[in-house]
Design a protein around this motif. Structure first.
Motif, PDB file in Angstrom:
ATOM      1  N   MET A 136      65.157   7.986  55.582  1.00 15.72           N
ATOM      2  CA  MET A 136      65.299   6.674  56.208  1.00 15.72           C
ATOM      3  C   MET A 136      64.718   6.622  57.614  1.00 15.72           C
ATOM      4  SD  MET A 136      69.366   6.540  57.161  1.00 15.72           S
ATOM      5  CE  MET A 136      70.055   7.228  55.669  1.00 15.72           C
ATOM      6  N   GLU A 137      64.859   7.699  58.373  1.00 12.66           N
ATOM      7  CA  GLU A 137      64.335   7.713  59.739  1.00 12.66           C
ATOM      8  C   GLU A 137      62.809   7.640  59.754  1.00 12.66           C
ATOM      9  OE1 GLU A 137      68.285   9.886  59.765  1.00 12.66           O
ATOM     10  OE2 GLU A 137      66.477   9.942  58.527  1.00 12.66           O
ATOM     11  N   VAL A 138      62.172   8.320  58.811  1.00  9.87           N
ATOM     12  CA  VAL A 138      60.712   8.322  58.741  1.00  9.87           C
ATOM     13  C   VAL A 138      60.194   6.931  58.385  1.00  9.87           C
ATOM     14  CG1 VAL A 138      58.690   9.303  57.570  1.00  9.87           C
ATOM     15  CG2 VAL A 138      60.653  10.759  58.121  1.00  9.87           C
ATOM     16  N   VAL A 139      60.862   6.278  57.446  1.00  9.63           N
ATOM     17  CA  VAL A 139      60.466   4.922  57.060  1.00  9.63           C
ATOM     18  C   VAL A 139      60.525   3.999  58.275  1.00  9.63           C
ATOM     19  CG1 VAL A 139      61.026   2.915  55.637  1.00  9.63           C
ATOM     20  CG2 VAL A 139      61.224   5.214  54.679  1.00  9.63           C
ATOM     21  N   MET A 140      61.592   4.086  59.050  1.00  6.52           N
ATOM     22  CA  MET A 140      61.748   3.213  60.214  1.00  6.52           C
ATOM     23  C   MET A 140      60.748   3.565  61.311  1.00  6.52           C
ATOM     24  SD  MET A 140      63.294   0.615  61.445  1.00  6.52           S
ATOM     25  CE  MET A 140      64.922   0.307  60.775  1.00  6.52           C
ATOM     26  N   GLU A 141      60.545   4.854  61.548  1.00  7.90           N
ATOM     27  CA  GLU A 141      59.607   5.278  62.594  1.00  7.90           C
ATOM     28  C   GLU A 141      58.190   4.799  62.299  1.00  7.90           C
ATOM     29  OE1 GLU A 141      60.012   9.477  62.678  1.00  7.90           O
ATOM     30  OE2 GLU A 141      62.030   9.439  63.537  1.00  7.90           O
ATOM     31  N   ASN A 207      66.874  10.917  51.141  1.00  8.32           N
ATOM     32  CA  ASN A 207      67.914  10.663  52.135  1.00  8.32           C
ATOM     33  C   ASN A 207      68.990  11.736  52.116  1.00  8.32           C
ATOM     34  OD1 ASN A 207      67.051   8.368  53.519  1.00  8.32           O
ATOM     35  ND2 ASN A 207      67.796   6.989  51.937  1.00  8.32           N
ATOM     36  N   LEU A 208      69.328  12.213  50.925  1.00  7.90           N
ATOM     37  CA  LEU A 208      70.323  13.286  50.824  1.00  7.90           C
ATOM     38  C   LEU A 208      69.730  14.630  51.216  1.00  7.90           C
ATOM     39  CD1 LEU A 208      72.079  12.120  47.551  1.00  7.90           C
ATOM     40  CD2 LEU A 208      73.129  12.262  49.815  1.00  7.90           C
ATOM     41  N   PHE A 209      68.539  14.903  50.754  1.00  8.36           N
ATOM     42  CA  PHE A 209      67.913  16.190  51.066  1.00  8.36           C
ATOM     43  C   PHE A 209      67.674  16.361  52.568  1.00  8.36           C
ATOM     44  CE2 PHE A 209      65.691  17.090  46.714  1.00  8.36           C
ATOM     45  CZ  PHE A 209      66.936  17.156  46.114  1.00  8.36           C
ATOM     46  N   SER A 210      67.602  15.242  53.300  1.00  9.01           N
ATOM     47  CA  SER A 210      67.400  15.309  54.756  1.00  9.01           C
ATOM     48  C   SER A 210      68.703  15.135  55.521  1.00  9.01           C
ATOM     49  CB  SER A 210      66.408  14.227  55.190  1.00  9.01           C
ATOM     50  OG  SER A 210      66.898  12.929  54.863  1.00  9.01           O
ATOM     51  N   ASP A 211      69.815  15.036  54.797  1.00  9.21           N
ATOM     52  CA  ASP A 211      71.093  14.790  55.449  1.00  9.21           C
ATOM     53  C   ASP A 211      71.756  16.100  55.869  1.00  9.21           C
ATOM     54  OD1 ASP A 211      73.200  12.508  55.883  1.00  9.21           O
ATOM     55  OD2 ASP A 211      74.300  14.265  55.154  1.00  9.21           O
ATOM     56  N   PRO A 212      72.126  16.232  57.143  1.00  7.00           N
ATOM     57  CA  PRO A 212      72.698  17.502  57.614  1.00  7.00           C
ATOM     58  C   PRO A 212      74.013  17.883  56.928  1.00  7.00           C
ATOM     59  CG  PRO A 212      72.904  15.784  59.283  1.00  7.00           C
ATOM     60  CD  PRO A 212      71.992  15.252  58.232  1.00  7.00           C
ATOM     61  N   VAL A 213      74.841  16.877  56.602  1.00  8.97           N
ATOM     62  CA  VAL A 213      76.110  17.177  55.936  1.00  8.97           C
ATOM     63  C   VAL A 213      75.852  17.659  54.512  1.00  8.97           C
ATOM     64  CG1 VAL A 213      78.278  16.213  55.089  1.00  8.97           C
ATOM     65  CG2 VAL A 213      77.439  15.594  57.366  1.00  8.97           C
ATOM     66  N   PHE A 214      74.981  16.976  53.796  1.00 10.26           N
ATOM     67  CA  PHE A 214      74.635  17.416  52.438  1.00 10.26           C
ATOM     68  C   PHE A 214      74.054  18.821  52.442  1.00 10.26           C
ATOM     69  CE2 PHE A 214      71.319  18.015  49.233  1.00 10.26           C
ATOM     70  CZ  PHE A 214      72.041  17.849  48.065  1.00 10.26           C
ATOM     71  N   VAL A 215      73.122  19.077  53.344  1.00 14.01           N
ATOM     72  CA  VAL A 215      72.467  20.387  53.403  1.00 14.01           C
ATOM     73  C   VAL A 215      73.484  21.481  53.682  1.00 14.01           C
ATOM     74  CG1 VAL A 215      70.834  21.793  54.725  1.00 14.01           C
ATOM     75  CG2 VAL A 215      70.202  19.467  54.036  1.00 14.01           C
ATOM     76  N   GLY A 221      73.127  25.293  53.957  1.00 10.39           N
ATOM     77  CA  GLY A 221      72.460  25.099  55.238  1.00 10.39           C
ATOM     78  C   GLY A 221      70.946  25.133  55.201  1.00 10.39           C
ATOM     79  N   LYS A 222      70.367  25.212  54.002  1.00  2.00           N
ATOM     80  CA  LYS A 222      68.900  25.304  53.878  1.00  2.00           C
ATOM     81  C   LYS A 222      68.371  24.051  53.183  1.00  2.00           C
ATOM     82  CE  LYS A 222      69.055  30.362  53.525  1.00  2.00           C
ATOM     83  NZ  LYS A 222      68.707  31.544  52.675  1.00  2.00           N
ATOM     84  N   SER A 223      67.684  23.224  53.943  1.00  4.24           N
ATOM     85  CA  SER A 223      67.201  21.964  53.395  1.00  4.24           C
ATOM     86  C   SER A 223      66.147  22.186  52.313  1.00  4.24           C
ATOM     87  CB  SER A 223      66.593  21.097  54.496  1.00  4.24           C
ATOM     88  OG  SER A 223      65.944  19.969  53.925  1.00  4.24           O
ATOM     89  N   PRO A 224      66.247  21.500  51.183  1.00  2.00           N
ATOM     90  CA  PRO A 224      65.216  21.589  50.151  1.00  2.00           C
ATOM     91  C   PRO A 224      63.899  20.946  50.588  1.00  2.00           C
ATOM     92  CG  PRO A 224      66.853  19.948  49.555  1.00  2.00           C
ATOM     93  CD  PRO A 224      67.380  20.643  50.766  1.00  2.00           C
ATOM     94  N   LEU A 225      63.893  20.282  51.760  1.00  2.00           N
ATOM     95  CA  LEU A 225      62.665  19.696  52.286  1.00  2.00           C
ATOM     96  C   LEU A 225      61.974  20.608  53.297  1.00  2.00           C
ATOM     97  CD1 LEU A 225      63.795  15.993  52.918  1.00  2.00           C
ATOM     98  CD2 LEU A 225      62.657  16.949  50.908  1.00  2.00           C
ATOM     99  N   ARG A 226      62.578  21.750  53.588  1.00  3.33           N
ATOM    100  CA  ARG A 226      61.998  22.638  54.604  1.00  3.33           C
ATOM    101  C   ARG A 226      60.717  23.292  54.096  1.00  3.33           C
ATOM    102  NH1 ARG A 226      65.413  25.729  51.631  1.00  3.33           N
ATOM    103  NH2 ARG A 226      64.889  27.939  51.320  1.00  3.33           N
ATOM    104  N   ASP A 227      59.884  23.726  55.027  1.00  3.01           N
ATOM    105  CA  ASP A 227      58.711  24.512  54.662  1.00  3.01           C
ATOM    106  C   ASP A 227      59.175  25.804  54.002  1.00  3.01           C
ATOM    107  OD1 ASP A 227      57.043  22.640  55.760  1.00  3.01           O
ATOM    108  OD2 ASP A 227      56.863  23.649  57.701  1.00  3.01           O
ATOM    109  N   GLY A 228      58.561  26.127  52.897  1.00  2.00           N
ATOM    110  CA  GLY A 228      58.915  27.351  52.201  1.00  2.00           C
ATOM    111  C   GLY A 228      59.994  27.196  51.156  1.00  2.00           C
ATOM    112  N   ALA A 229      60.538  25.991  51.027  1.00  2.00           N
ATOM    113  CA  ALA A 229      61.543  25.752  49.987  1.00  2.00           C
ATOM    114  C   ALA A 229      60.896  25.933  48.620  1.00  2.00           C
ATOM    115  CB  ALA A 229      62.117  24.352  50.115  1.00  2.00           C
ATOM    116  N   THR A 230      61.612  26.576  47.725  1.00  2.00           N
ATOM    117  CA  THR A 230      61.076  26.856  46.393  1.00  2.00           C
ATOM    118  C   THR A 230      61.449  25.738  45.410  1.00  2.00           C
ATOM    119  OG1 THR A 230      63.044  28.039  45.659  1.00  2.00           O
ATOM    120  CG2 THR A 230      61.358  29.324  46.841  1.00  2.00           C
TER     121      THR A 230
END
Length: 412
Positions: A136-141, A207-215, A221-230
């Motif tokens: 959501m933040e990227v869409v708004m930015e 939105n969930l994959f970028s959410d700190p509480v979900f992650v 604690g490892k976001s599925p959107l991070r670099d290197g995510a499998t």
């Protein structure tokens, strides 16, 4: 932004260039072109509806049951025709709003960003789905849309709910829309037969994959959107979304629980989406909501249901009839809108804003941001021209008197 010159520009472009480059203005052809562009799974996901598709058909029947009554010699100046509306204390350029559609990444690589940018360019209100392909933040930015709303599929996890709402408010979304009718997915044979559920593949989960509480709670604690995510990281996160009820909770909420959302969102407007009965409209008023979105999700949830427009008139009459000292919620309508005449009918029956769904999705599939812009421009131009030709000087001239149903010709 008036679109009264859009048709003229198309004709001039054709004259100067010897051919037309614009996107088709016909919904049926747009749908065909989108089908040719998309995978069968992606096309059917957007195009399909619940079970026998009777609710989607009823949406069209409800709209087609009304006919517009043109009135002549009304002193209309087309160049001065105004579509402006005052809603939530702000001026809206026209009555259109982008209905939230998830998983737009399957339609075009630019997904929700393209849709938001297009809406901004044409001055159409934008509503972002919870099931977005872009955080959501990227869409708004990227769009900087000044009238962007955020639609929430209410998660089963209260911590995730609070985090999503807090993020949306911080990012600058003006209105919170709570969808009531999709606490579980409807029976959609097109998707079922194809074995296609994009969410269990991680699509529409940005939105969930970028959410700190979900992650933190579901991804160690490892976001599925991070670099290197499998691929396995993404799959495990997607399964958590599905099994933990974080997009569709698997349980219908109750009206009393809206107090929790009000506490989290604060004084900003809250709209409830999916209302189809006077009883639910009254409950929404009692709950203190700021807007009622009359919708049956484009026929995608309950099969065999009434056309959404059938609910609009009675609900609008009820809202307009509330005592002056009672807060009167804004009325939003969607489900089945395909033309300027459809928009006229919804406004005449009481809609303050009219939601556009499948048409812009197919425009996105065909040409990205340009395609969405073309669809919105066409709809606004069609609406303005049709209303003016029917004798309306502004959008405010539309009302129940503007329509008639078969058998009611005595009202003419």
């Amino acid at each position: 932004m008036s679109m009264n010159g859009y048709m003229r520009q198309i004709f001039l472009d054709a004259l100067m260039q010897g051919k037309t480059e614009h996107l088709t203005t016909r919904y049926s052809k747009l749908r065909e072109q989108a089908e040719q562009k998309l995978s069968s799974e992606a096309f059917l996901y957007v195009d399909g509806s619940a079970s026998t598709q009777s609710t989607e058909l009823n949406n069209r029947k409800a709209l087609d049951a009304y006919q517009i009554v043109p009135r002549m010699m009304a002193g209309v100046e087309f160049s001065e025709f105004s579509t402006e509306r005052e809603i939530f204390g702000r001026t809206f350029a026209n009555p259109l709003i982008i209905s939230p559609i998830g998983v737009q990444g399957q339609l075009h690589p630019d997904s929700d960003v393209a849709t938001s940018q297009a809406a901004k360019e044409v001055e159409v209100t934008f509503c972002l789905s919870s099931a977005t392909s872009t955080p959501m933040e990227v869409v708004m930015e990227k769009s900087q849309h000044e009238e962007a709303w955020f639609q929430l599929y209410w998660p089963s996890d209260d911590d995730v709910t609070e985090s999503l709402i807090t993020r949306a408010k911080k990012a600058g979304y003006k209105v919170l829309v709570i969808t009531l009718d999709t606490w579980t997915l409807g029976w959609r044979p097109q998707d079922i037969d194809a074995g296609y559920n994009p969410f269990i593949k991680g699509m529409g989960c940005a939105n969930l994959f970028s959410d700190p509480v979900f992650v933190e709670k579901y991804c160690e604690g490892k976001s599925p959107l991070r670099d290197g995510a499998t691929a396995d990281d993404v799959q495990q996160a997607a399964l958590s979304v599905a099994t933990q009820g974080l997009l569709t909770s698997g349980k219908a909420r109750t009206w009393s629980e809206l107090a929790q959302i009000r506490k989290l969102w604060g004084d900003g407007p809250i709209v409830v989406k999916g209302v189809q009965t006077l009883t639910d409209a009254a409950r929404a008023v009692e709950a203190g909501v700021d807007g009622i979105w009359v919708s049956n999700h484009g026929g995608r949830q309950v099969d065999g249901a009434i056309g959404s427009l059938q609910a609009l008139g009675p609900i609008s009459q009820y809202i307009r009839g509330l005592p002056k000292d009672t807060k009167r919620p804004v009325i939003v309508f969607d489900s089945g809108i395909r033309s300027g005449a459809d928009i006229m009918k919804a406004v005449a029956l009481g809609a303050d804003l009219v939601g556009i769904g499948r048409p812009y999705a197919f425009g996105l599939a065909c040409r990205g941001q340009e395609g969405v812009e073309a669809v919105l421009k066409s709809l606004i131009a069609d609406f303005e021209m049709n209303a003016a030709l029917a004798g309306c000087r502004t959008i405010n001239d539309l009302g129940p008197h503007s329509l008639v149903k078969s058998g009611e010709e005595s009202r003419l």
